[in-house]
Design an enzyme around this catalytic site. Sequence first.
Site, mmCIF file in Angstrom:
data_model
loop_
_atom_site.group_PDB
_atom_site.id
_atom_site.type_symbol
_atom_site.label_atom_id
_atom_site.label_comp_id
_atom_site.label_asym_id
_atom_site.label_seq_id
_atom_site.Cartn_x
_atom_site.Cartn_y
_atom_site.Cartn_z
ATOM 1 N N LEU A 65 0.810 -1.221 0.000
ATOM 2 C CA LEU A 65 0.000 0.000 0.000
ATOM 3 C C LEU A 65 0.846 1.275 0.000
ATOM 4 O O LEU A 65 0.473 2.258 -0.615
ATOM 5 C CB LEU A 65 -0.962 -0.001 1.189
ATOM 6 C CG LEU A 65 -2.083 -1.049 1.122
ATOM 7 C CD1 LEU A 65 -2.992 -0.953 2.348
ATOM 8 C CD2 LEU A 65 -2.890 -0.917 -0.152
ATOM 9 N N ASN A 96 6.895 -3.466 2.760
ATOM 10 C CA ASN A 96 7.773 -2.591 1.970
ATOM 11 C C ASN A 96 7.333 -1.134 1.980
ATOM 12 O O ASN A 96 7.180 -0.497 0.944
ATOM 13 C CB ASN A 96 7.846 -3.087 0.523
ATOM 14 C CG ASN A 96 6.472 -3.189 -0.133
ATOM 15 O OD1 ASN A 96 5.487 -3.461 0.518
ATOM 16 N ND2 ASN A 96 6.424 -2.982 -1.434
ATOM 17 N N ASP A 306 -1.015 -9.544 -6.096
ATOM 18 C CA ASP A 306 0.314 -8.945 -5.923
ATOM 19 C C ASP A 306 0.239 -7.442 -6.203
ATOM 20 O O ASP A 306 1.046 -6.880 -6.953
ATOM 21 C CB ASP A 306 1.358 -9.621 -6.818
ATOM 22 C CG ASP A 306 2.780 -9.336 -6.357
ATOM 23 O OD1 ASP A 306 2.961 -9.038 -5.170
ATOM 24 O OD2 ASP A 306 3.704 -9.404 -7.186
#
Length: 417
Positions: A65, A96, A306
């Site tokens: 996000l 991440n 993904d």
Amino acid sequence: MNLIIRKAKIIDTKSPYHNQIVDLKITDGVIEEIGDVVSNNAHYQEFQKENLHLSQGWLDTSVSLGEPGFEDRETIANGLEVAAKSGFTGIALQPNSFPIIDNQSQIHFVKQKASHSATELFPIGALTKNSEGKDLAELYDMRNAGAVAFGDYGKSLANANLLKIGLQYVQDFEGLVMAFAQEETIKGNGVANEGIVSTGLGLKGIPNLAEELMIARNLFLLEYTGGKLHIPTISTAKSVALIKEAKAKGLKVTCSVAVHHLVLTDEKLSTFDTRFKVSPPLRTETDRQALIAGILDDTIDCITADHNPIDIEHKKMEFDLAKNGTIGLESAFGALLTVLPLDKVVEKLTSGYTILSIEKQRIDVNSKANLTLFETTSTWTFTKENILSKSKNSAFLGTSMKGKAIGIYNQGKLVTV
């Protein structure tokens, strides 16, 4: 909210109501009654739509996000709204962000941000500190704070001993390690699948071997250590074969495949459009067919969008320099129905609960209402108007779709497109 859903066809192969058209009465977030016709004596809100289908809530095992740190790409609030309108009642959030989610305070932060949303957020903690592959992160503390698994998104762990120790360590609390597979020295400066297309376009190739070699190594480590390993977003025929062999040995290994690897191939790269630059790269039609076969015979455990929002400054540039990634939540269901049967799509969009050891709600009386609403017959083309994310880097623009997610009912909330 209290709700009656009218004339919905249940898609749940393990439910006694599978393929039946029924009404559902939901009181305080719990399914109170299921029947041919449910009375509405208490003036509940009603929801009805032509060709309405219901299944257990879908869970995506790999969603990025941005927040904290990359809110220009996507925020948690909007990302969860996108997920809800795309049919997902739960997402596993990749670590991440900036900073990387590698400690319990970061786990608490993202969970608190999601606490009032209809779509539930299940954080994945980084396996190594700052996802640098040097030292294990605070795995046990993150597990206690709510992390459902541990992995460094899009990064393969070069240090085999560190992965070995990680697999051994998490067994004390039945943790799950996610190990992305790409041997970096073989990948080198590659940006596309190594083959006829990359050669013709003059793009540096990434051979299938880069993925397969790392999968083989990680499976050897798993066989040595025991424990549970999840291999995300596999992309080659040989990867499917390696995992099938490992499962036959009794290893506790699961894997996922991304929607774009089931639907698209490297032929899409002919215009050098960076929307198609993903990691692992789009492969050949032979690999795509092997991945579909892996879904059908259950070698591949689940499907993920993904979903990885990338801002325009890092995507609209030369192919070699652009960041990898595509958004995929909005297009996931409609794309999957063009290549797979409905029952299998629903099965693979809900199997993430088992992989991540999250309680799965049945469609039955007295169960918590965790439901995805969708239709299955419309044919349409995915356009920019269908993108709900802040970032617009979709590999599916212009792609033909079949069926649509309508929304979800979860956490006592109804969210529809």
